[in-house]
Design a protein around this motif. Structure first.
Motif, PDB file in Angstrom:
ATOM      1  N   VAL A 195      40.839  47.297  56.272  1.00  0.00           N
ATOM      2  CA  VAL A 195      41.840  47.196  57.348  1.00  0.00           C
ATOM      3  C   VAL A 195      41.134  46.898  58.675  1.00  0.00           C
ATOM      4  N   LYS A 196      40.008  47.556  58.893  1.00  0.00           N
ATOM      5  CA  LYS A 196      39.231  47.371  60.129  1.00  0.00           C
ATOM      6  C   LYS A 196      38.829  45.907  60.307  1.00  0.00           C
ATOM      7  N   ILE A 197      38.370  45.290  59.223  1.00  0.00           N
ATOM      8  CA  ILE A 197      37.977  43.877  59.283  1.00  0.00           C
ATOM      9  C   ILE A 197      39.191  43.010  59.598  1.00  0.00           C
ATOM     10  N   GLN A 198      40.289  43.293  58.913  1.00  0.00           N
ATOM     11  CA  GLN A 198      41.465  42.440  59.072  1.00  0.00           C
ATOM     12  C   GLN A 198      42.125  42.591  60.439  1.00  0.00           C
ATOM     13  N   MET A 199      41.996  43.762  61.029  1.00  0.00           N
ATOM     14  CA  MET A 199      42.588  43.983  62.349  1.00  0.00           C
ATOM     15  C   MET A 199      41.863  43.169  63.432  1.00  0.00           C
ATOM     16  N   GLN A 200      40.659  42.720  63.114  1.00  0.00           N
ATOM     17  CA  GLN A 200      39.889  41.940  64.084  1.00  0.00           C
ATOM     18  C   GLN A 200      40.314  40.475  64.131  1.00  0.00           C
ATOM     19  N   SER A 201      40.979  40.017  63.065  1.00  0.00           N
ATOM     20  CA  SER A 201      41.459  38.628  63.039  1.00  0.00           C
ATOM     21  C   SER A 201      42.564  38.469  62.001  1.00  0.00           C
ATOM     22  N   THR A 202      43.677  37.918  62.426  1.00  0.00           N
ATOM     23  CA  THR A 202      44.798  37.696  61.506  1.00  0.00           C
ATOM     24  C   THR A 202      44.505  36.559  60.528  1.00  0.00           C
ATOM     25  N   LYS A 203      43.439  35.784  60.783  1.00  0.00           N
ATOM     26  CA  LYS A 203      43.098  34.639  59.931  1.00  0.00           C
ATOM     27  C   LYS A 203      42.282  35.040  58.697  1.00  0.00           C
ATOM     28  N   VAL A 204      41.695  36.233  58.729  1.00  0.00           N
ATOM     29  CA  VAL A 204      40.792  36.672  57.665  1.00  0.00           C
ATOM     30  C   VAL A 204      41.568  37.044  56.403  1.00  0.00           C
ATOM     31  N   ASN A 236      30.389  42.313  62.499  1.00  0.00           N
ATOM     32  CA  ASN A 236      30.375  42.652  61.064  1.00  0.00           C
ATOM     33  C   ASN A 236      29.319  41.832  60.328  1.00  0.00           C
ATOM     34  N   GLU A 237      28.125  42.371  60.228  1.00  0.00           N
ATOM     35  CA  GLU A 237      27.028  41.638  59.586  1.00  0.00           C
ATOM     36  C   GLU A 237      27.225  41.498  58.077  1.00  0.00           C
ATOM     37  N   ASN A 238      28.109  42.339  57.505  1.00  0.00           N
ATOM     38  CA  ASN A 238      28.286  42.330  56.049  1.00  0.00           C
ATOM     39  C   ASN A 238      29.349  41.339  55.574  1.00  0.00           C
ATOM     40  N   LEU A 239      29.853  40.491  56.488  1.00  0.00           N
ATOM     41  CA  LEU A 239      30.879  39.516  56.085  1.00  0.00           C
ATOM     42  C   LEU A 239      30.248  38.198  55.679  1.00  0.00           C
ATOM     43  N   ARG A 240      30.781  37.596  54.611  1.00  0.00           N
ATOM     44  CA  ARG A 240      30.373  36.241  54.203  1.00  0.00           C
ATOM     45  C   ARG A 240      31.611  35.359  54.326  1.00  0.00           C
ATOM     46  N   PHE A 241      31.503  34.316  55.130  1.00  0.00           N
ATOM     47  CA  PHE A 241      32.660  33.463  55.427  1.00  0.00           C
ATOM     48  C   PHE A 241      32.712  32.237  54.530  1.00  0.00           C
ATOM     49  N   HIS A 242      33.930  31.916  54.091  1.00  0.00           N
ATOM     50  CA  HIS A 242      34.215  30.687  53.345  1.00  0.00           C
ATOM     51  C   HIS A 242      35.244  29.926  54.171  1.00  0.00           C
ATOM     52  N   TYR A 243      34.981  28.665  54.420  1.00  0.00           N
ATOM     53  CA  TYR A 243      35.886  27.843  55.242  1.00  0.00           C
ATOM     54  C   TYR A 243      36.569  26.812  54.358  1.00  0.00           C
ATOM     55  N   VAL A 244      37.886  26.726  54.468  1.00  0.00           N
ATOM     56  CA  VAL A 244      38.636  25.743  53.680  1.00  0.00           C
ATOM     57  C   VAL A 244      39.630  25.007  54.580  1.00  0.00           C
ATOM     58  N   THR A 245      40.115  23.864  54.095  1.00  0.00           N
ATOM     59  CA  THR A 245      41.108  23.114  54.857  1.00  0.00           C
ATOM     60  C   THR A 245      42.381  23.948  54.980  1.00  0.00           C
ATOM     61  N   LYS A 246      43.157  23.680  56.021  1.00  0.00           N
ATOM     62  CA  LYS A 246      44.337  24.509  56.296  1.00  0.00           C
ATOM     63  C   LYS A 246      45.350  24.510  55.152  1.00  0.00           C
ATOM     64  N   ILE A 262      31.087  41.354  52.062  1.00  0.00           N
ATOM     65  CA  ILE A 262      32.527  41.196  51.870  1.00  0.00           C
ATOM     66  C   ILE A 262      32.913  39.749  52.143  1.00  0.00           C
ATOM     67  N   ASP A 263      33.457  39.093  51.104  1.00  0.00           N
ATOM     68  CA  ASP A 263      33.849  37.689  51.212  1.00  0.00           C
ATOM     69  C   ASP A 263      35.218  37.565  51.865  1.00  0.00           C
ATOM     70  N   VAL A 264      35.290  36.669  52.847  1.00  0.00           N
ATOM     71  CA  VAL A 264      36.573  36.361  53.486  1.00  0.00           C
ATOM     72  C   VAL A 264      36.700  34.844  53.631  1.00  0.00           C
ATOM     73  N   THR A 265      37.924  34.369  53.581  1.00  0.00           N
ATOM     74  CA  THR A 265      38.175  32.940  53.760  1.00  0.00           C
ATOM     75  C   THR A 265      39.006  32.754  55.023  1.00  0.00           C
ATOM     76  N   VAL A 266      38.658  31.720  55.781  1.00  0.00           N
ATOM     77  CA  VAL A 266      39.376  31.367  57.013  1.00  0.00           C
ATOM     78  C   VAL A 266      39.563  29.856  57.056  1.00  0.00           C
ATOM     79  N   PRO A 267      40.519  29.366  57.853  1.00  0.00           N
ATOM     80  CA  PRO A 267      40.677  27.905  57.952  1.00  0.00           C
ATOM     81  C   PRO A 267      39.483  27.254  58.644  1.00  0.00           C
TER      82      PRO A 267
END
Length: 199
Positions: free
Chosen positions: A62-71, A109-119, A92-97
């Protein structure tokens, strides 16, 4: 701590360990007092206008998600939340546009791994579930998770991959949805192969 602090703790408890500046101000507490609690280490800044009681253990998801609605939780994190992996994720894997600026959340959050995809692909399969601590979080549905794994097989740890595929197909697979997503991600043939082998 004083009576004012007790009120802050009560509000945070009612809100899953989190409290907003507006909620603190509503009970007549000044921003100077908020700053004092932050400086003393009693309140932890989650993002501008949002805090957690420092000695509490707020829901990490919840803490991670409260920092960005895109996560959106994805890959290993989503598999763990769906009980399709028995491994508690260290990263922790998260995807964002694509094109989303995640600098602030990365720094916090150093423990986040970001994945970027088309909208258009970002929105496929977004749903909700309950985190291990009982919070409501956004993540990809099981079919989207399977598609992501198959698409990125080379980048995925084999044990995680195998367990998730087995768990999905021995559960209640939604073949129609899986094939629909497979078409969108251009992996329909691969999905049909798995369906033939595992069902």
């Amino acid at each position: 701590m004083d009576e004012i602090w007790k009120e802050i703790e009560d509000i945070a408890t009612e809100n899953g360990g989190f409290i907003k500046t507006s909620q603190i101000e509503e009970i007549g507490i000044s921003r100077q007092k908020i700053k004092k609690y932050v400086d003393e280490g009693a309140l932890e800044v989650i993002k501008k206008g949002l805090y957690a009681v420092a000695n509490d253990v707020p829901d990490e998801y919840v803490k991670i998600q409260m920092q960005s609605t895109k996560v959106i939780f994805s890959y290993g994190a989503a598999l763990f939340l769906w009980d399709m992996s028995d491994r508690v994720p260290h990263q922790i894997d998260v995807t964002v546009p694509q094109g989303t600026n995640m600098t602030r959340i990365k720094n916090r959050n150093e423990n986040l791994r970001f994945h970027y995809v088309t909208k258009d692909l970002y929105e496929v399969g977004i749903t909700q579930t309950t985190s291990p601590q009982g919070g409501t979080v956004w993540l990809y549905d099981k079919e989207r998770c399977i598609c992501d794994l198959i698409r990125d097989k080379e980048k995925t740890e084999m044990q995680l991959y195998s367990q998730a595929i087995k768990e999905y197909f021995k559960g209640k697979p939604n073949y129609r949805k899986l094939l629909k997503y497979g078409k969108m991600f251009d992996i329909e043939d691969k999905i049909r192969t798995y369906m033939e082998v595992l069902t």
